[in-house]
Design an enzyme around this catalytic site. Structure first.
Site: not given
Lengths: 324, 324, 324, 324
Positions: D73-74, D106, D171-172, D129, D254-255, D164
């Protein structure tokens, strides 16, 4: 009055049938239908191997390949007297709706059954070959592709370590879909399928050049239905390209495996649409997945049209001169 | 003065060689040695395909099958003139220690090389066949076993769905280790290996009985080195047991795949012990893994003793009458 | 007269219990014993949740994690009156031998049970923590390690793409075995375990230097039982090393998964040795896997000795100055 | 004259970027373009971290998660002066076309860049996502879903063994796509996403009833962006349903992971369409995958429209009363 609905698997099993069975039981019960399993395809219909199904029967199967209720090819179902018996068995259990997971051969039998006995049915295209006309997707294809991917990824490890050519044979007697997509997604160097003519000579110059430029290995993905035997392709690599080579016939490895998310989701949707169709008094349809989404098609349109491999995919096959 | 150490892979590649290379670079540098990679086995030694190695060269390879530096069989290294060239190449780079990952064929060449040129070496047993005398474990075996497991698990899905016998052929020309362990850990019904005689007739009664009791499928795991072809075993199932059958030759799938934790850990330890041996002026040893832990053995003891399959494992093979 | 034998799983489930159940049924029947399953650990013993088991019950479970017969922790079994009930339930079914898969807590209950009621038993060490004294291996460890490996391999993909530090927390409240082996086999940069003191300051200089040399990411593997919370380790990376960081607590992912070949084979052997012991009138033993092979140990020796992490492994942990 | 084309990855990395890089290099060269890699997103554009790419750079990466060229990220790229520098760097290398793999954040930066400097670009929607308006599919989603599937399959092993409830957080932040599809394809009992209101009270009666009917475990799949913390959902299970419970935050697992066939094929097609667009003088488009196939959309239409989760999927969420 509560209605009874049955499901069966016919022809080659695919990964995704178990998630379909799970959705079948759950969505039937949600719609106040009583679900039945027919075991071992049309054979079970004839032999009255039909059981009421409950939540317990589908617990813990969503992640298993194959089909819990068995599949089979049935020669007897081709004969009218056995179809009559099948009908009597369904009648005795008051089953009035039938879902069939199978390929076009299975659907043809179903069509005949409908014409004689008027039983409401819905077909769900299920074959790893992805060669059913009218639908862009058949249940089981994505899992089969990912099993092939896993195999090629592993074989590439050793191919690149040892300077070898590997000829990897996928299923697909008349249809090159599995081989073609596997070629595009594995970065293999050669793809041979029944739908397109090929001339190995055209690759000779290119491959020899690549070896001179430092290439250490080749992976060729070929469909089982091409005109030559895979061993001949391997021999060509040895004799014409001058690289040691091996054949790997993936075989039934391609049919198994934990169903992918796509096959689980498609199973979920196929069955939902199939039950909706039957509840909506569509009597004789195949659920197809098309660019416009799910569509109901007449069985005639599906079984009497030859399958065409996606033109866009064919266009992508590396031509011998592609990288020059 | 800083000393130089080289590593090479010889013979069939195995999964675990890359983690070994990573440990080689790291542990060499920790011990103030300069690490070199020899590419493509003894061929690279002869052709002077030898490069200094750094941390960067082994970054991101721990999870990859095969070997980054290539492996090969070398006929030239059998000849004294090429071994002389190899020695000159090592001398030119001031490499005085050599680690070889390979099987007993590779170690024999190494032995000759040592006798002529007195280069300090250490061998690390590496072959998926697990057939090297003196060590209970060869690098790559665990990953190969888990690849076979994955394949059989997948094939069982379809076997049980469709009433079929599957004959699954593993590697192992003279050694049934892979087939035997796979049999015990996959719950297969039949195991045939080169080390033990078998008579299929003895299974006929039992298998027919099991079909009558409801058995739907058979899995047979056979080593490639048994006296009959796998296709003949499949034919036996069709003709004598009366069940449709298929052959699946797993082939080079068994060599690849992301190394398991065990192969990564064994690679780590094998290399650590190998470098320790060389630093400790052990000149001509093989690192063996035995019940007592890691042991250094003389190369003669390793290459001149025939391998014996673990008696305890053989005892476990299902006898035809086991379940009666 | 035919004897009855029962099995139960106690404490945290591990992958490998299902293959153990399969071998239990098969080897019992081969030895003319009638096998029983006790469901949900000692709770099932108290509640008489005990069923005769057959081949069918263990068909298709060899490749499944967890345990088909359930596991539980039981407070009631700590009390004498419930153990009396348990004994009555076993007596009513004429069960005279008991196999327990569990950890040392479970074995302690068993010991008490034996002293009061003299029931013959054999314990099989089963815990992913690998922290039972007297055995070098506990059932489930290899699968847990490979699940962690899979997770770290995946996380490294994104760590290296995005310039990040990841703190990965494994199970292991008092024992760092999982974290330590995962560190050695994943090539992680930092490992923190309860057994060894650490001072993060000592790593600061080294890690900053590595970033200047081009390192893009760090992976730290930490056992849940270290003195600091994983989030504090992540904060240290952000504040002292100056790299964005994330925590990943692997949690129960480590308990599941298709059992590896090693866990299947160990399950096979553990159960074989356990039944052999009971048939051989060893009344009160734990089957341990040691450097000398499988050994029967007295329960006292196992539960009353504190576990010691393998010294050789500890020695391998990267010291802060290792690569300088 | 030969034209130069560059590619960069921006924002969170996804599995599928590496196959995209491979296709980028190959298809560029086939079209007589010279391919360049920009490292670490817009940061590399500003810092002139731009390199010519060749076949060798993309060899062996098709099966690797993450991105070989890094992503970032920039914040600097938000400022006009840094965008000016970026343009100078591209000009110096005569790069006139740019492909960006990223999300809508982006793309917004890209839009600004285009307005100021008129550089031809094409965006490829890439985010796990799946929350970019205008496209039904974003690169990386299928692999992320299959990683989640793998995790839930494993956790279910232990959940069912031990009675249990597991709360699994995907994610999301604003989009429940991953959680919803994972719910449908894992057979979980509860799904909570940001897009739909929920009231846990409504499930209480149903879940208690199911426990009385013999249910042993619950799996709840929740998106990270729901109003409550996952721990509160776990507490609800303990307090209201009376079952021990655990939270598992899947996180960056997840990635990562080997890209699925679908993500490899989509990468192949996305890049093919992107390069075709640039060659065809489409200057400012996003390649979108829609029901009608691949379509070029104006960047405005994509970044300024809020994403809507597929209505059909939402409809499928189990309502609390579904099975009554």
């Amino acid at each position: 009055m509560k209605q009874n609905i049955a499901i069966l698997c016919s022809g080659g099993d695919v990964s995704g049938m178990n998630p379909a069975l799970k959705r079948f039981v759950e969505y039937s019960l949600q719609n106040n239908l009583t679900p039945y399993f027919v075991y071992d395809g049309y054979e079970g219909l004839i032999d009255n191997n039909i059981q009421k199904a409950s939540y317990c029967d589908v617990s813990g199967i969503i992640n298993r390949g194959g089909t819990k209720i068995g599949s089979a090819r049935s020669k007897r179902f081709m004969q009218v007297e056995y179809r009559n018996i099948a009908k009597q068995n369904l009648d005795a259990l008051h089953v009035t709706m039938l879902i069939v997971l199978g390929g076009d051969g299975s659907f043809r039998g179903l069509h005949q059954f409908y014409k004689e006995h008027n039983i409401k049915f819905c077909g769900v295209p299920s074959t790893i070959d992805n060669d059913i006309s009218g639908t862009d997707y058949c249940l089981g294809v994505d899992t089969a592709l990912n099993m092939i991917k896993f195999s090629i990824d592993s074989i590439r490890d050793t191919a690149s370590s040892f300077k070898r050519a590997f000829v990897i044979e996928t299923m697909g007697n008349k249809c090159g879909y599995l081989a073609l997509v596997s070629h595009l997604t594995s970065g293999s160097e050669l793809c041979l399928i029944p739908e397109t003519a090929y001339n190995l000579n055209e690759y000779e110059q290119k491959f020899k050049q690549e070896i001179q430029n430092g290439r250490r290995y080749f992976i060729a993905v070929v469909a089982e239905g091409i005109k030559e035997d895979s061993k001949e392709i391997a021999r060509w690599f040895e004799e014409k390209i001058g690289i040691e080579s091996r054949v790997n016939v993936l075989g039934h490895l391609q049919r198994g495996g934990n169903p992918t998310v796509k096959d689980r989701l498609m199973a979920y949707k196929f069955i939902t649409y199939a039950i909706d169709a039957l509840l909506d008094n569509k009597n004789e349809t195949i659920v197809c997945y098309t660019k416009e989404g799910f569509r109901y098609k007449e069985i005639n349109a599906v079984v009497n049209t030859p399958y065409q491999l996606d033109e866009e995919l064919i266009k992508f096959i590396n031509s011998p001169k592609a990288t020059e």
